[in-house]
Enzyme design. Structure first.
Site, short mmCIF file in Angstrom:
data_model
loop_
_atom_site.label_atom_id
_atom_site.label_comp_id
_atom_site.label_asym_id
_atom_site.label_seq_id
_atom_site.Cartn_x
_atom_site.Cartn_y
_atom_site.Cartn_z
N SER A 1 0.84 -1.20 0.00
CA SER A 1 0.00 0.00 0.00
C SER A 1 0.87 1.24 0.00
CB SER A 1 -0.96 0.00 1.19
OG SER A 1 -0.27 -0.30 2.39
N GLU B 1 0.98 5.49 0.74
CA GLU B 1 0.30 6.61 1.43
C GLU B 1 0.58 7.92 0.70
OE1 GLU B 1 0.29 6.52 5.75
OE2 GLU B 1 0.81 8.64 5.75
N THR C 1 -3.86 10.74 3.88
CA THR C 1 -3.84 11.28 5.23
C THR C 1 -4.93 12.34 5.42
OG1 THR C 1 -2.24 13.01 4.72
CG2 THR C 1 -1.35 10.90 5.45
N ALA D 1 -5.39 17.19 11.25
CA ALA D 1 -5.97 17.16 12.59
C ALA D 1 -7.28 17.93 12.61
CB ALA D 1 -4.99 17.74 13.59
N ARG E 1 -6.04 9.06 16.29
CA ARG E 1 -6.32 10.22 17.13
C ARG E 1 -5.91 11.50 16.41
NH1 ARG E 1 -2.45 11.73 21.97
NH2 ARG E 1 -1.32 12.33 20.10
N GLY E 2 -4.74 11.46 15.78
CA GLY E 2 -4.18 12.68 15.16
C GLY E 2 -3.25 13.38 16.13
N ASP E 3 -2.45 14.26 15.59
CA ASP E 3 -1.49 14.97 16.45
C ASP E 3 -2.17 16.06 17.25
OD1 ASP E 3 0.88 13.56 16.07
OD2 ASP E 3 1.07 14.41 14.06
N ALA F 1 -7.65 7.15 19.88
CA ALA F 1 -8.08 6.43 18.66
C ALA F 1 -8.99 5.26 18.99
CB ALA F 1 -6.85 5.96 17.89
N HIS G 1 4.96 5.22 21.17
CA HIS G 1 4.47 6.56 20.83
C HIS G 1 5.15 7.57 21.76
CE1 HIS G 1 1.61 9.97 20.77
NE2 HIS G 1 1.51 9.64 19.49
N LYS H 1 -7.09 -0.63 21.11
CA LYS H 1 -7.58 -0.36 19.75
C LYS H 1 -7.97 -1.67 19.07
CE LYS H 1 -3.91 2.36 18.58
NZ LYS H 1 -3.13 3.43 17.92
N GLN I 1 4.30 3.12 12.65
CA GLN I 1 5.07 4.34 12.45
C GLN I 1 6.35 3.97 11.71
OE1 GLN I 1 5.41 7.32 11.76
NE2 GLN I 1 4.50 8.14 13.63
N PHE J 1 11.72 13.84 10.24
CA PHE J 1 10.68 12.79 10.38
C PHE J 1 10.95 11.96 11.64
CE2 PHE J 1 10.46 12.67 5.46
CZ PHE J 1 9.47 13.64 5.44
N HIS K 1 3.83 -0.89 3.74
CA HIS K 1 3.06 0.34 3.52
C HIS K 1 4.08 1.45 3.33
CE1 HIS K 1 -0.34 3.17 4.09
NE2 HIS K 1 0.50 3.90 4.78
#
Ligand SMILES: Cc1cc2nc3c(=O)[nH]c(=O)nc-3n(C[C@H](O)[C@H](O)[C@H](O)COP(=O)(O)OP(=O)(O)OC[C@H]3O[C@@H](n4cnc5c(N)ncnc54)[C@H](O)[C@@H]3O)c2cc1C
Length: 289
Positions: free
Chosen positions: A8, A10, A41, A44, A100-102, A119, A145, A161, A172, A212, A262
């Site tokens: 996949s 992104e 993507t 937020a 959840r998002g940043d 999330a 995380h 989750k 990640q 990153f 991915h």
């Protein structure tokens, strides 16, 4: 070496008119590698206007490949998320990456503002309101995380989750295969058997790779950092080095039965296609041109 079962790519919604003009060609080029899906993507705050939907339409129009929107819940409301889910269902979307998002920079705890804090709550909401109509992917963090207090707490939160109904996870980015292998081992020991697909970031520069990794708490091994620093003004040599490093990483993951790959394409076709070519994943020779 086993071929990964899923491939996949992104994309992010383009932020400039030039990026938007380039996107159809990028999508068409990447589609030549026959990915199972493109994911897109989502900014937020669960914004409906952030371009995810439009990018999804571009993917479908220029590739015919399944398009999978990301959905973030930070700062959002149930009504807003319900509206987005309805829109995606109407559009024939079958799979969603639920996040959840940043958090805003001012945040002092990992609990997001708004009606969803984590999330896992978004995953439960999707299952409660749409049953099994969407396949749900969630994020996984082999190196923890950055807001989690410790690896065990973060792993327990990942398990929430899965228990809420996630069908699969995408990790990640990381450059240390052992972190992924250890994470998958922990999942197996904990009775978690959903596919955990590694997220692969091609290396295309020194400054952006540092950014990153710093941004998401990924370890950039010292030897890679030093080589990138040395090569930073020789673009071709840096790209070749980065390609070798990430090819070996993917080969290692495939040897260790990663269920898919991915790629974070950052809306560029060439780095991801060169990697697919090295890994023997490419199905169309024309895309090499
Ligand atoms: C594959 C992938 C795709 C991504 N796509 C996007 C995107 O499209 N848009 C975007 O904005 N960001 C995206 N991100 C980044 C992601 O939004 C951030 O990493 C974000 O900080 C965490 O999102 P999450 O869904 O993993 O959150 P969560 O799983 O909710 O975890 C966030 C933090 O809260 C902790 N936590 C979870 N539940 C609890 C609980 N019950 N009690 C206490 N602590 C808890 C976790 O340990 C973690 O530290 C993506 C990340 C990945 C890996």
């Amino acid at each position: 070496m086993d071929s990964p079962q899923s491939l996949s790519f992104e994309l992010f919604p383009p932020r400039t008119p030039e990026g938007a003009a380039r996107l159809p060609a990028v999508v068409a080029e990447l589609a030549a590698a026959a990915p199972d899906y493109f994911s897109i993507t989502h900014g937020a705050c669960g914004s409906i206007q952030d371009g995810t939907y439009e990018t999804l339409e571009t993917v479908v129009e220029h590739s015919g490949v399944e398009a999978v929107p990301h959905l973030t819940c930070v700062g959002s409301t149930r009504a807003n998320i319900a509206a987005l889910l309805h829109r995606y269902r109407q559009a024939g979307v079958k799979r969603i990456v639920a996040l959840r998002g940043d958090l805003p920079a001012s945040a002092t705890t990992p609990s997001a503002p708004g009606e969803f804090h984590y999330a896992s709550e978004l995953v439960s909401f999707i299952r409660d309101t749409h049953g099994n109509n969407f396949q749900i992917e969630v994020a996984a963090y082999p190196e923890m995380h950055p807001q989690a207090p410790n690896p065990t707490a973060d792993f327990d939160n990942f398990r929430r989750k899965v228990e809420a109904g996630a069908d699969g996870a995408i990790t990640q980015l990381f450059y240390n295969a052992d972190a992924y292998i250890d994470f998958v081992d922990r999942c197996v020991k904990a009775g978690i058997h959903i596919p955990i697909v590694p997220g692969i970031m091609p290396i295309t520069g020194y400054a952006n790779t540092l950014r990153f990794c710093n941004g998401c708490g990924a370890d950039l091994p010292r030897w890679i950092r030093l080589r990138l620093e040395e090569l930073q003004h020789d673009k071709e040599a840096l790209l070749d080095f980065g390609l070798d490093v990430v090819t070996r990483l993917c080969e290692n993951l495939m040897r260790n039965s990663a269920p898919g790959l991915h790629f974070y394409t950052i809306n560029q076709a060439s780095p991801t296609l060169r990697l697919c070519g090295n890994l023997g994943l490419r199905t169309s020779v024309e895309a090499l041109a």
